[in-house]
Motif scaffolding. Structure first.
Motif, PDB file in Angstrom:
ATOM      1  N   PHE A  12      -0.620  28.596   8.495  1.00 38.20           N
ATOM      2  CA  PHE A  12      -1.309  27.833   7.454  1.00 38.20           C
ATOM      3  C   PHE A  12      -0.399  26.786   6.824  1.00 38.20           C
ATOM      4  N   VAL A  13       0.847  27.153   6.568  1.00 40.77           N
ATOM      5  CA  VAL A  13       1.786  26.225   5.923  1.00 40.77           C
ATOM      6  C   VAL A  13       2.032  25.002   6.805  1.00 40.77           C
ATOM      7  N   LYS A  14       1.952  25.170   8.121  1.00 44.60           N
ATOM      8  CA  LYS A  14       2.122  24.027   9.019  1.00 44.60           C
ATOM      9  C   LYS A  14       0.997  23.022   8.841  1.00 44.60           C
ATOM     10  N   ASP A  15      -0.222  23.505   8.588  1.00 43.50           N
ATOM     11  CA  ASP A  15      -1.336  22.600   8.310  1.00 43.50           C
ATOM     12  C   ASP A  15      -1.084  21.784   7.048  1.00 43.50           C
ATOM     13  N   LEU A  16      -0.357  22.363   6.103  1.00 47.67           N
ATOM     14  CA  LEU A  16      -0.082  21.670   4.849  1.00 47.67           C
ATOM     15  C   LEU A  16       1.017  20.627   4.982  1.00 47.67           C
ATOM     16  N   GLY A  17       1.899  20.787   5.961  1.00 45.90           N
ATOM     17  CA  GLY A  17       3.037  19.883   6.075  1.00 45.90           C
ATOM     18  C   GLY A  17       3.140  19.231   7.432  1.00 45.90           C
ATOM     19  N   GLN A  18       3.517  20.012   8.446  1.00 47.67           N
ATOM     20  CA  GLN A  18       3.733  19.473   9.787  1.00 47.67           C
ATOM     21  C   GLN A  18       2.398  19.433  10.534  1.00 47.67           C
ATOM     22  N   ARG A  25       0.830  -1.207   0.000  1.00 43.23           N
ATOM     23  CA  ARG A  25       0.000   0.000   0.000  1.00 43.23           C
ATOM     24  C   ARG A  25       0.862   1.254   0.000  1.00 43.23           C
ATOM     25  N   LEU A  26       1.988   1.192   0.739  1.00 38.57           N
ATOM     26  CA  LEU A  26       2.821   2.382   0.858  1.00 38.57           C
ATOM     27  C   LEU A  26       3.516   2.710  -0.443  1.00 38.57           C
ATOM     28  N   ASP A  31       7.005  16.921   4.407  1.00 35.77           N
ATOM     29  CA  ASP A  31       6.817  15.821   5.363  1.00 35.77           C
ATOM     30  C   ASP A  31       5.693  14.865   4.973  1.00 35.77           C
ATOM     31  N   TYR A  32       5.131  15.014   3.773  1.00 35.72           N
ATOM     32  CA  TYR A  32       3.974  14.200   3.413  1.00 35.72           C
ATOM     33  C   TYR A  32       4.304  12.707   3.434  1.00 35.72           C
ATOM     34  N   TYR A  33       5.357  12.327   2.738  1.00 42.28           N
ATOM     35  CA  TYR A  33       5.669  10.897   2.640  1.00 42.28           C
ATOM     36  C   TYR A  33       6.191  10.336   3.953  1.00 42.28           C
ATOM     37  N   SER A  34       6.752  11.199   4.805  1.00 45.28           N
ATOM     38  CA  SER A  34       7.130  10.747   6.145  1.00 45.28           C
ATOM     39  C   SER A  34       5.884  10.340   6.921  1.00 45.28           C
ATOM     40  N   TYR A  35       4.821  11.137   6.796  1.00 44.09           N
ATOM     41  CA  TYR A  35       3.583  10.802   7.497  1.00 44.09           C
ATOM     42  C   TYR A  35       2.877   9.607   6.855  1.00 44.09           C
ATOM     43  N   VAL A  36       3.020   9.437   5.567  1.00 45.88           N
ATOM     44  CA  VAL A  36       2.477   8.235   4.926  1.00 45.88           C
ATOM     45  C   VAL A  36       3.147   6.992   5.506  1.00 45.88           C
ATOM     46  N   SER A  37       4.466   7.058   5.631  1.00 44.12           N
ATOM     47  CA  SER A  37       5.208   5.925   6.195  1.00 44.12           C
ATOM     48  C   SER A  37       4.821   5.677   7.649  1.00 44.12           C
ATOM     49  N   ILE A  38       4.697   6.751   8.417  1.00 37.75           N
ATOM     50  CA  ILE A  38       4.300   6.619   9.821  1.00 37.75           C
ATOM     51  C   ILE A  38       2.908   5.999   9.930  1.00 37.75           C
ATOM     52  N   TYR A  39       1.992   6.453   9.079  1.00 38.31           N
ATOM     53  CA  TYR A  39       0.612   5.960   9.127  1.00 38.31           C
ATOM     54  C   TYR A  39       0.563   4.456   8.898  1.00 38.31           C
ATOM     55  N   TYR A  40       1.214   3.982   7.847  1.00 42.54           N
ATOM     56  CA  TYR A  40       1.134   2.559   7.513  1.00 42.54           C
ATOM     57  C   TYR A  40       1.970   1.682   8.441  1.00 42.54           C
ATOM     58  N   SER A  41       2.851   2.270   9.214  1.00 36.99           N
ATOM     59  CA  SER A  41       3.667   1.465  10.128  1.00 36.99           C
ATOM     60  C   SER A  41       3.004   1.256  11.487  1.00 36.99           C
ATOM     61  N   HIS A  42       1.992   2.060  11.814  1.00 36.98           N
ATOM     62  CA  HIS A  42       1.380   1.959  13.142  1.00 36.98           C
ATOM     63  C   HIS A  42       0.424   0.776  13.236  1.00 36.98           C
ATOM     64  N   THR A  94       8.640  11.018  17.512  1.00 35.45           N
ATOM     65  CA  THR A  94       7.994  11.619  16.347  1.00 35.45           C
ATOM     66  C   THR A  94       6.940  10.693  15.750  1.00 35.45           C
ATOM     67  N   GLY A  95       5.685  11.127  15.798  1.00 36.13           N
ATOM     68  CA  GLY A  95       4.590  10.342  15.237  1.00 36.13           C
ATOM     69  C   GLY A  95       4.169   9.178  16.103  1.00 36.13           C
TER      70      GLY A  95
END
Length: 445
Positions: free
Chosen positions: A214-220, A8-9, A128-139, A156-157
């Motif tokens: 606002f930019v933090k909502d888009l990334g972090q 999936r990742l 940081d988008y793909y970092s959060y994708v990786s974090i999401y699928y690893s939990h 982190t995460g």
């Protein structure tokens, strides 16, 4: 990570989210057509570049047409989506000084919540988008632990609330897009509801949000959601509800561990000598910046004596010894904010406290954030997060409140310069945001 999660990742579905554009075609077009906005930008860019080649041959000496074309191309390709979403709110904020806002506020709340949820929740390929994708699928709940999951080393995460939501959605086999939409919905709705309830000028509050966080909502996304939750916690601090303050702050901590730094603010807000504390923090902010290395060293010595303190000390030590260097703390922006804090605390404190206790809570948090920004200056990551968590969203309430106390003539004189200043920062933040791409636009177009 099990094999199913890996598929999936790293599958086109997970990486491009239903994008009908094939990978090869995306590479050939340099990703410029991943969204409707970028299609417009690509066409405009090609016309501008070809126009410059024609004009360059016949132009007068001294005119830098290629540079002009690069600027226009950058404007078209990168900034158009952000300008489209920002311009209406800036326009309504400018006009709101002259019109009654009661009905506009309700419409603004609904429209802002919907637009920003879609714009933020369905975006992809951002910071940081793909970092959060990786974090999401690893939990997974196999790694459950309190207060941090054991999914990976560090915090982190792995914060318990963030990781639990990710693990639950993962268990139900939801795509990562659902996760991002839930985070965006919570973050935007909380802050806009509080803007609606407390801000005398709702649209000005939205413009301050656009300029600083606002930019933090888009990334972090963890930082932005924790800041929204802390703004809600400030509401409970202002009405002296300690239990709810601690509950909301715990949720914020469960999203971003740094939110724990806000724990003492409840008691600072409700001190009888609150105003003196605010002025003292402002007066000692720059000396604290000079003593920042000593403050960080002292913090590293003290933290291990507290529960889980060694985890935070290790993280701070890693930042302190990292490659990122601290910037100049005598920056104009910091100085301007210190001056605004002095102005608010010295001239408007009584009116702020009489009209709405929440305004005093916002002023307190805003000043504490500025102080910690300078006191932790030796560790830029902590310094920046102090402003993001404690200062920028309270400023979105505090600035409209102070403006509302001015006479109309003075308010009219300052209204345009304040908005020009904020628009300048919106453009600066946009420049760091990266090219905007959205799942829905890829599906529709």
């Amino acid at each position: 990570m099990n094999s199913g999660n890996k598929e999936r990742l790293y599958s086109p579905w997970a990486m491009w989210h239903l994008s009908p554009i094939s990978g090869v075609w995306c590479v050939e077009t340099r990703g410029a057509l991943h969204s409707f906005y970028n299609r417009c930008g690509a066409m405009a860019t090609s016309l501008l570049v070809s126009g410059c080649e024609v004009n360059a041959a016949t132009s007068q000496p001294g005119l830098s047409f290629p540079l002009l074309c690069q600027f226009r191309a950058w404007l078209c390709e990168k900034m158009i989506p952000y300008i489209i979403i920002s311009f209406p709110f800036v326009l309504f904020a400018l006009l709101s000084i002259f019109v009654r806002q009661r009905k506009l506020r309700v419409v603004g709340l609904v429209v802002a919540a919907i637009i920003f949820t879609i714009f933020i929740g369905f975006r992809y390929d951002s910071v940081d988008y793909y970092s959060y994708v990786s974090i999401y699928y690893s939990h997974s709940f196999h790694y459950f632990s309190f207060p941090f999951f054991n999914t990976a080393p560090g915090t982190t995460g792995n914060e318990i609330v963030f990781a639990t939501v990710a693990a639950a959605l993962n268990l139900l086999n939801f795509d990562v897009v659902v996760f991002f939409v839930i985070i965006a919905t919570a973050s935007t709705c909380i802050k806009f509801l509080i803007f609606y309830k407390y801000s005398p000028y709702f649209f000005l509050s939205v413009v301050v949000y656009l300029a600083f966080i606002f930019v933090k909502d888009l990334g972090q996304i963890r930082n932005a959601l924790a800041a929204s939750l802390f703004l809600l916690a400030l509401h409970y601090a202002s009405i002296k509800n300690l239990k709810l303050y601690l509950m909301v702050l715990f949720v914020a901590f469960g999203i971003q561990a740094y939110a724990l730094i806000a724990l003492p603010i409840y008691w600072i807000v409700n001190m009888r000598s609150n105003r003196l504390v605010i002025l003292a923090l402002l007066l000692t902010a720059y000396p604290a910046a000079i003593a920042s290395p000593f403050i960080i060293t002292l913090l590293l010595d003290i933290l291990p004596s507290f529960p889980y303190g060694d985890i935070f000390a290790s993280r701070i030590r890693g930042y302190y010894l990292g490659e990122r260097e601290a910037g100049n703390f005598f920056s104009p922006l910091v100085f301007l904010n210190i001056c605004f804090g002095f102005l608010s605390a010295s001239l408007f404190y009584r009116r702020l406290s009489e009209q709405e206790p929440f305004y005093v809570a916002c002023l307190t948090s805003y000043v504490v954030g500025l102080f910690l920004y300078l006191a932790f200056h030796a560790v830029p990551e902590m310094s920046d997060r102090s402003l993001e968590l404690l200062s920028w969203l309270p400023l979105a309430i505090l600035l409209p409140a102070v403006m509302s106390f001015l006479r109309f003539s003075m308010r009219a004189v300052l209204w345009a310069p304040v908005h020009i200043f904020l628009v300048g920062f919106i453009l600066i933040r946009i420049n760091t945001a990266g090219e905007y791409q959205n799942v829905l636009m890829d599906i529709l177009f």
